[in-house]
Scaffold this active site. Structure first.
Site, short mmCIF file in Angstrom:
data_model
loop_
_atom_site.label_atom_id
_atom_site.label_comp_id
_atom_site.label_asym_id
_atom_site.label_seq_id
_atom_site.Cartn_x
_atom_site.Cartn_y
_atom_site.Cartn_z
N ASP A 24 0.83 -1.20 0.00
CA ASP A 24 0.00 0.00 0.00
C ASP A 24 0.87 1.26 0.00
O ASP A 24 1.97 1.26 0.54
CB ASP A 24 -0.89 -0.03 1.26
CG ASP A 24 -2.05 0.95 1.16
OD1 ASP A 24 -2.28 1.49 0.06
OD2 ASP A 24 -2.71 1.18 2.18
N HIS A 41 2.48 3.33 -8.97
CA HIS A 41 2.30 1.89 -9.19
C HIS A 41 3.50 1.31 -9.95
O HIS A 41 3.95 0.19 -9.68
CB HIS A 41 1.01 1.61 -9.95
CG HIS A 41 -0.22 1.97 -9.18
ND1 HIS A 41 -0.40 1.62 -7.87
CD2 HIS A 41 -1.35 2.68 -9.53
CE1 HIS A 41 -1.58 2.07 -7.44
NE2 HIS A 41 -2.16 2.73 -8.43
N GLU A 71 -12.17 -4.84 -4.67
CA GLU A 71 -12.70 -3.49 -4.43
C GLU A 71 -11.99 -2.43 -5.30
O GLU A 71 -12.47 -1.32 -5.46
CB GLU A 71 -12.53 -3.09 -2.95
CG GLU A 71 -13.45 -3.85 -1.99
CD GLU A 71 -13.05 -5.30 -1.78
OE1 GLU A 71 -11.84 -5.60 -1.75
OE2 GLU A 71 -13.96 -6.15 -1.67
N ASN A 72 -10.81 -2.78 -5.83
CA ASN A 72 -10.04 -1.79 -6.58
C ASN A 72 -10.70 -1.37 -7.91
O ASN A 72 -10.31 -0.37 -8.52
CB ASN A 72 -8.61 -2.29 -6.86
CG ASN A 72 -7.72 -2.25 -5.63
OD1 ASN A 72 -6.76 -3.02 -5.51
ND2 ASN A 72 -7.99 -1.35 -4.69
N TRP A 73 -11.74 -2.10 -8.35
CA TRP A 73 -12.46 -1.69 -9.57
C TRP A 73 -13.15 -0.35 -9.37
O TRP A 73 -13.55 0.30 -10.34
CB TRP A 73 -13.50 -2.75 -9.95
CG TRP A 73 -12.92 -4.08 -10.29
CD1 TRP A 73 -12.92 -5.19 -9.49
CD2 TRP A 73 -12.24 -4.47 -11.50
NE1 TRP A 73 -12.27 -6.23 -10.13
CE2 TRP A 73 -11.87 -5.82 -11.36
CE3 TRP A 73 -11.92 -3.79 -12.69
CZ2 TRP A 73 -11.17 -6.52 -12.36
CZ3 TRP A 73 -11.25 -4.50 -13.68
CH2 TRP A 73 -10.88 -5.82 -13.52
N GLU A 211 0.97 -13.44 12.31
CA GLU A 211 1.46 -12.23 12.96
C GLU A 211 1.31 -11.09 11.96
O GLU A 211 1.39 -11.30 10.74
CB GLU A 211 2.94 -12.39 13.33
CG GLU A 211 3.22 -13.52 14.29
CD GLU A 211 2.79 -13.19 15.71
OE1 GLU A 211 2.80 -12.00 16.06
OE2 GLU A 211 2.41 -14.11 16.45
C1 FPP Z 1 -2.13 0.17 -3.21
O1 FPP Z 1 -1.59 1.46 -3.17
C2 FPP Z 1 -1.59 -0.53 -4.35
C3 FPP Z 1 -2.31 -1.10 -5.34
C4 FPP Z 1 -3.78 -1.10 -5.42
C5 FPP Z 1 -1.65 -1.75 -6.47
C6 FPP Z 1 -0.49 -2.61 -6.11
C7 FPP Z 1 0.32 -2.77 -7.30
C8 FPP Z 1 1.67 -2.72 -7.35
C9 FPP Z 1 2.58 -2.63 -6.21
C10 FPP Z 1 2.34 -2.71 -8.62
C11 FPP Z 1 2.40 -3.89 -9.43
C12 FPP Z 1 2.41 -5.22 -8.85
C13 FPP Z 1 2.77 -6.26 -9.57
C14 FPP Z 1 2.66 -7.62 -9.05
C15 FPP Z 1 3.32 -6.07 -10.90
P1 FPP Z 1 -2.59 2.69 -3.29
O2 FPP Z 1 -2.64 3.09 -4.70
O3 FPP Z 1 -3.89 2.35 -2.68
O4 FPP Z 1 -1.85 3.79 -2.47
P2 FPP Z 1 -2.54 4.97 -1.69
O5 FPP Z 1 -3.23 4.37 -0.51
O6 FPP Z 1 -1.37 5.82 -1.29
O7 FPP Z 1 -3.46 5.66 -2.61
#
Ligand code: FPP
Length: 246
Positions: A24, A41, A71-73, A211
């Site tokens: 995150d 990302h 939920e990310n959609w 943990e």
């Molecule tokens: C959460 O950060 C992250 C994600 C929803 C995407 C995770 C993806 C990656 C780390 C990149 C690619 C992964 C692979 C396997 C290639 P956020 O965007 O919610 O951060 P924020 O809370 O600061 O907005």
């Protein structure tokens, strides 16, 4: 192998066998730099390789990472499309390195909502690495813990309806055999970056006795040094699984 630099192996005593990570903070990392969220990302994707490579050096056998939740959609269409494109490119770009470094890749989550090109790349990568005997890397993509349990229950209910399973035989041993993670051990340690102390629907069933480590570092800044430090701290913890101090 003469002349080929070998990675330094420095196994951590009591190292967690299975570490799961909620990656995150990519968006905030990008915003802090005045850049679009997708920039974060992309920076986050670069970190994945460093952490995967450090696993065999310290003794982590299984690494499970949360790449995209059910939920990310709800994010903007631009961000979702950018992430899907990033996943496709990541698979194409990393396949060779993953094969040669012996990493066995699996994906968990509901593939049905993903586009065909991505699904094919995911299937091909799983097949290309299925004989590998190194780190087990599991990428959670369109994954949600509740969704996983619901899908598992649906399959289980069909087996009951078909007479393959008796209702009285459904217990804590049976249900996990229907989960996406059926071939994986439960995570010993779950790490979440970016200062948020939530599980966010990640490995709900599997992390019952894990943990947890919640660290302030934003994912694109999370280094293998910090990862190793967290694994070393885990090594001195006393896990009791509901029992008493031994
Ligand atoms: C959460 O950060 C992250 C994600 C929803 C995407 C995770 C993806 C990656 C780390 C990149 C690619 C992964 C692979 C396997 C290639 P956020 O965007 O919610 O951060 P924020 O809370 O600061 O907005």
């Amino acid at each position: 192998m003469a002349g080929v630099p070998q990675p330094q192996v420095n196994l951590i005593p009591g190292c967690p066998r299975h570490v799961a990570i909620i990656m995150d903070g990519n968006g905030r990392w990008a915003t802090q730099r005045g850049r679009p969220r997708l920039y974060g990302h992309h920076a986050g994707a670069k970190r994945v390789r460093e952490i995967v490579e450090s696993c065999p050096q310290i003794g982590v056998e299984y690494l499970t990472i949360f790449a995209f939740s059910t939920e990310n959609w709800k994010r903007t269409q631009v961000e979702v499309a950018g992430l899907m494109s990033l996943f496709r490119r990541y698979i194409v770009k990393e396949t060779r390195a993953l094969i040669t470094s012996g990493v066995r890749v699996r994906f968990i989550g509901d593939r049905l909502r993903l586009d065909d090109k991505l699904i094919n790349l995911m299937n091909d990568l799983e097949v290309a690495t299925e004989k590998n005997t190194g780190v087990h890397l599991t990428i959670a993509l369109n994954y949600g813990g509740r969704d996983e349990v619901a899908r598992a229950t649906r399959r289980l209910a069909k087996d009951v309806a078909d007479g393959k399973l008796l209702p009285d035989d459904v217990d804590e041993e049976t249900l996990p055999r229907y989960l996406d993670t059926r071939v994986l051990p439960d995570p010993d340690l779950v790490i979440r970056t970016s200062g948020e102390a939530r599980i966010s629907n990640f490995l709900l069933w599997q992390s019952a006795y894990s943990e947890y480590e919640f660290v302030d570092t934003l994912w694109p800044d999370f280094t293998s040094d910090e990862f190793q430090h967290l694994c070393a701290s885990y090594g001195v913890r006393d896990r009791r699984y509901g029992g008493v101090v031994g």
